[in-house]
Design a protein around this motif. Structure first.
Motif, short mmCIF file in Angstrom:
data_model
loop_
_atom_site.label_atom_id
_atom_site.label_comp_id
_atom_site.label_asym_id
_atom_site.label_seq_id
_atom_site.Cartn_x
_atom_site.Cartn_y
_atom_site.Cartn_z
N GLN A 150 50.96 44.50 41.18
CA GLN A 150 49.58 44.84 41.58
C GLN A 150 48.57 43.85 41.05
OE1 GLN A 150 49.18 48.80 40.14
NE2 GLN A 150 50.54 49.65 41.67
N VAL A 151 48.91 43.13 39.99
CA VAL A 151 48.03 42.08 39.49
C VAL A 151 48.37 40.77 40.18
CG1 VAL A 151 47.35 40.76 37.45
CG2 VAL A 151 47.83 43.20 37.25
N PRO A 162 47.09 40.16 44.24
CA PRO A 162 45.68 39.77 44.44
C PRO A 162 45.39 38.37 43.90
CG PRO A 162 45.81 41.98 43.57
CD PRO A 162 47.18 41.41 43.48
N MET A 163 46.08 38.03 42.82
CA MET A 163 45.88 36.70 42.25
C MET A 163 46.32 35.62 43.24
SD MET A 163 47.21 35.21 38.65
CE MET A 163 48.81 34.59 39.10
N VAL A 185 46.56 35.84 46.50
CA VAL A 185 45.66 35.78 47.65
C VAL A 185 44.36 35.07 47.27
CG1 VAL A 185 44.26 37.15 49.25
CG2 VAL A 185 46.60 37.84 48.74
N LEU A 186 43.76 35.46 46.16
CA LEU A 186 42.46 34.89 45.78
C LEU A 186 42.58 33.38 45.52
CD1 LEU A 186 39.50 35.41 45.13
CD2 LEU A 186 40.14 35.78 42.75
N PHE A 187 43.58 33.00 44.72
CA PHE A 187 43.71 31.58 44.40
C PHE A 187 44.06 30.77 45.64
CE2 PHE A 187 44.46 31.75 39.52
CZ PHE A 187 43.35 32.55 39.40
N ILE A 191 40.77 30.34 47.63
CA ILE A 191 39.84 29.39 46.99
C ILE A 191 40.39 27.98 47.09
CG2 ILE A 191 38.71 28.74 44.84
CD1 ILE A 191 38.90 31.67 43.97
N PHE A 222 30.06 32.11 44.88
CA PHE A 222 31.46 32.17 44.50
C PHE A 222 31.85 33.47 43.82
CE2 PHE A 222 34.98 31.28 41.60
CZ PHE A 222 35.86 30.65 42.43
N SER A 282 34.41 36.16 45.45
CA SER A 282 35.74 36.26 44.85
C SER A 282 36.04 37.68 44.43
CB SER A 282 35.84 35.35 43.61
OG SER A 282 35.70 34.02 43.98
N THR A 341 36.80 39.81 47.50
CA THR A 341 38.10 39.44 48.06
C THR A 341 39.24 40.00 47.20
OG1 THR A 341 37.20 37.42 49.00
CG2 THR A 341 39.57 37.49 48.68
N ALA A 342 39.12 39.83 45.88
CA ALA A 342 40.17 40.32 44.99
C ALA A 342 40.26 41.85 45.05
CB ALA A 342 39.89 39.87 43.55
N VAL A 346 41.47 44.61 37.75
CA VAL A 346 42.18 43.43 38.24
C VAL A 346 41.20 42.47 38.92
CG1 VAL A 346 43.83 42.63 39.99
CG2 VAL A 346 44.42 44.54 38.50
N LEU A 368 40.40 38.75 37.61
CA LEU A 368 40.72 37.60 38.45
C LEU A 368 39.48 36.77 38.78
CD1 LEU A 368 43.34 39.03 40.95
CD2 LEU A 368 43.71 37.44 39.07
N THR A 369 38.33 37.45 38.95
CA THR A 369 37.10 36.71 39.22
C THR A 369 36.75 35.81 38.05
OG1 THR A 369 36.37 38.60 40.51
CG2 THR A 369 34.71 36.96 39.95
N ALA A 423 38.84 34.68 35.78
CA ALA A 423 39.85 33.62 35.70
C ALA A 423 39.57 32.55 36.74
CB ALA A 423 41.25 34.21 35.89
N ALA A 424 39.29 32.97 37.98
CA ALA A 424 39.06 32.00 39.06
C ALA A 424 37.83 31.15 38.76
CB ALA A 424 38.88 32.73 40.39
#
Lengths: 501, 149
Positions: free
Chosen positions: A389-390, A393-394, A396-398, A401, B98, B102, B105-106, B124, B128-129, B131-132
């Protein structure tokens, strides 16, 4: 000694501090994605490609290559410990490796895989260094007709090696070629299939295709059925194999290396095929055939050596002909092009530091992998505790971007969604994504050389048959197609792949 | 041979045939040229026709002797949410900046899992935001506005 000079040049490049550092980063990331199910090297390389545009070309390629062979390595760890091959080529390793782990011999299994991979990697690197220059010299003689035949041959052979329905694989290749025609025509500049959008004039970005087909589609597949991961078996203790084990793995490692090095050159799933073949060979010639499937160390050492050797030699067509043998290599072709280098036989003469630095870095990378894996096995195991679950999404997001940062073009992002959906539907219906990506990357090359050959020959199509190289390759292509079509051979091929699956 | 209809085969073949057909129709609008000097329409027409034919062949094979594939339930929720999340990023990253883009989206992606709890999804997405932002904006110097307003 040319070879020696070349290797000295290679090592002096590969041992530069930033190159060692990024080689380390590459194999580290590669091992991580190899260990983690649900994300493979193709999606990772696609996501990281934009980042590497800032680097020197050789540094970028060293890191991307590290991800590729690092993933082959990491995949075997999970195959042995939790019977979950992170990479398709590790599926065979799971058979006996996991059996050994259940008998409390996970340590020797991991060590056999590591030693086998290292030995295979070392030998295959030397083979690569020896074989690359003469092949590139031959390739320099190639005309457009020969190149057309070569690309076609590569694409068709990749089907014979892939698993699943050959008809679908063929359709996937053709579809990839077709999608590769989107964008401006190389000769006339006419925009094709751009739907009136300026952003599509440059064509569909292959990073979007790769991220969609290998990243998003895979995530959707995984979300079909959310399961808990299998539990880990006990502790890993006693890494060092016994003397008996050491004696038993020498033969399989050497045979696996030979098989892998030979099969790795073939386009398509050479590394998968080589690990299956190695397992079959070891099983056939072993005096202890009954032990196979119940924790025979030969069944770990052989296939692991084979797939690692294949991972190295699959760089031969890329470095000498500019032809990618694997989707990751297709992405590396993109990396070459972004840095202003046209992959092909000239690269080895024009950019010697690049080619030899990359080759030398593979040996360094293999050594780093051994250091990284055996002592730190506990860390990799802990990585498996990251919940999906972590993770997804990581990814997809990365991915989004990273792809957007390529050209700040939102159409590249929309293309991810499109190829994610298309990939999901097609993969669900039994089509493999790799042929589509290969077709997509090689399609423009196919069209360009076809048209150029016909212009040079003044429209005479017999040019493809009158040139010996082209005629020979087309003959082999036809033979490969017949082999795929023959039902008896097909059935045998299926058994090779499904045996003990 | 036993008659076995296979939905996956028919579906896959249909997808190939439709896409191939669309490209064939599209390429009719471009100059085909002659084999000597191929125009921009020649190659796509040829390949489009091949894709269409292969697609139809897969459909026929699927109706007569299809392959037996397990067909698990389609995760509609995941498909919709992930697609929306990806497209959202493309549409809004310039408008909203951004960080908010982000995060959304996450968050949308995190909810694609049927098992996720709302609080977990929020955590999460927030993590993730951060981190990104650290990786792409601070580390890699990506030139994008952090906030759109």
């Amino acid at each position: 000694m040319d070879l020696l000079d070349n290797l000295v040049l290679g090592f002096s490049t590969a041992l530069l501090i930033q190159n060692v550092l990024y080689c380390f980063v590459g194999v580290l990331l590669g091992t991580a994605v190899g260990v983690l199910p649900g994300i493979g090297p193709t999606a990772t390389v696609a996501m990281l490609l934009p980042i590497t545009f800032e680097f020197e070309p050789v540094t970028a390629l060293i890191m991307l290559a590290g991800i590729y062979y690092g993933a082959q390595y990491g995949g075997s760890t999970t195959a042995i410990l939790i019977n979950l091959p992170g990479e398709s080529s590790a599926a065979v390793t799971a058979l006996d490796g996991h059996e050994m782990a259940r008998q409390g011999r996970a340590g020797p299994a991991l060590a056999a895989a590591a030693i086998g991979s290292f030995v295979a990697g070392t030998i295959a690197t030397v083979i690569l260094a020896v074989a690359a220059p003469p092949l590139a010299a031959v390739a320099l003689e190639f005309g457009p007709a020969d190149y057309f035949a070569l690309v076609l041959f590569g694409l068709i052979v990749s089907i014979t090696l892939a698993r699943g329905s050959p008809l679908k694989a063929l359709a996937m290749i053709a579809l990839g070629i077709l999608l590769g025609t989107v964008g401006q025509d190389i000769y006339t500049g006419t925009p094709r299939f751009v739907l009136g959008q300026r952003e599509l004039y440059g064509g569909i970005d292959f990073v979007s295709v790769a991220v969609g087909m290998f990243g998003i589609a895979e995530i959707l597949r995984n979300l079909e059925n959310e399961r808990d991961r299998p539990v880990l078996l006990g502790q890993v203790a006693g890494l060092w194999p016994t003397r008996e084990d050491r004696r038993r793995i020498v033969g399989p490692i050497l045979r696996g290396t030979g098989l892998g090095a030979a099969l790795g050159v073939l386009p398509g799933g050479g590394h998968v095929l080589s690990s299956f073949t190695s397992y079959a060979v070891e099983k056939r010639i072993s005096k202890r055939r009954a032990e196979f499937g119940h924790g025979a160390i030969e069944g770990v050492a052989g296939p692991e050596s084979a797939n690692n050797a294949a991972a190295q030699t699959s760089f031969i067509p890329l470095l000498t002909l500019g032809l990618p043998a694997h989707p990751v290599m297709a992405l590396m072709v993109g990396a070459f092009i972004v840095h202003g280098i046209t992959p092909g036989p000239n690269v080895i003469n024009d950019e010697p530091e690049l080619v030899w630095g990359l080759i030398a870095s593979m040996w360094i990378g293999n050594m780093l992998l051994v250091l990284l894996n055996l002592p730190l096995i506990g860390m990799w195991v802990r990585l498996l505790r990251i919940p999906y679950q972590v993770l997804f999404p990581m990814i997809v997001l990365f991915a989004v971007i990273g792809t957007y940062s390529l050209g700040f073009n939102e159409y590249d992002v929309y293309a991810i969604a499109f190829f994610g959906l298309l990939g999901y539907v097609l993969i669900k219906c039994g089509c493999e994504p790799a042929p589509l990506l290969l077709g997509f990357v090689l399609g423009p090359l196919l069209e360009e050389n076809l048209r150029r050959a016909l212009i040079i020959s003044r429209g005479d199509p017999t040019v493809f048959l009158s040139r010996p190289i082209s005629a020979g390759l087309l003959l082999l292509t036809a033979a490969a197609l017949i082999v795929v079509a023959l039902p008896t051979i097909r059935r045998r091929r299926e058994t090779v792949f499904t045996e003990d699956d | 041979m036993q008659r076995r209809r296979s939905l996956p085969d028919v579906l896959a073949g249909g997808v190939f045939a439709v896409i191939g057909g669309v490209f064939v129709v599209g390429s009719l609008g471009y100059d085909r040229g002659t084999p000597l000097r191929m125009g921009p329409g020649y190659f796509p027409l040829l390949v489009g026709a091949i894709v269409t034919v292969l697609g139809l062949a897969i459909v026929v094979k699927g109706l007569l002797a299809g392959s037996d594939l397990p067909f698990e339930a389609v995760p509609w929720r995941a498909i919709v949410l992930v697609t929306v999340a990806v497209v959202f990023f493309g549409v809004f990253v310039r408008v909203l900046g951004f960080v908010p883009t982000s995060f959304v989206t996450a968050l949308l992606t995190a909810f694609a899992s049927r098992r996720v709890r709302p609080l977990t999804a929020l955590a999460v997405a927030a993590g993730l935001t951060v981190a990104a932002t650290l990786i792409f904006i601070v580390g890699l110097q990506l030139r994008l506005p952090l906030w759109g307003w």
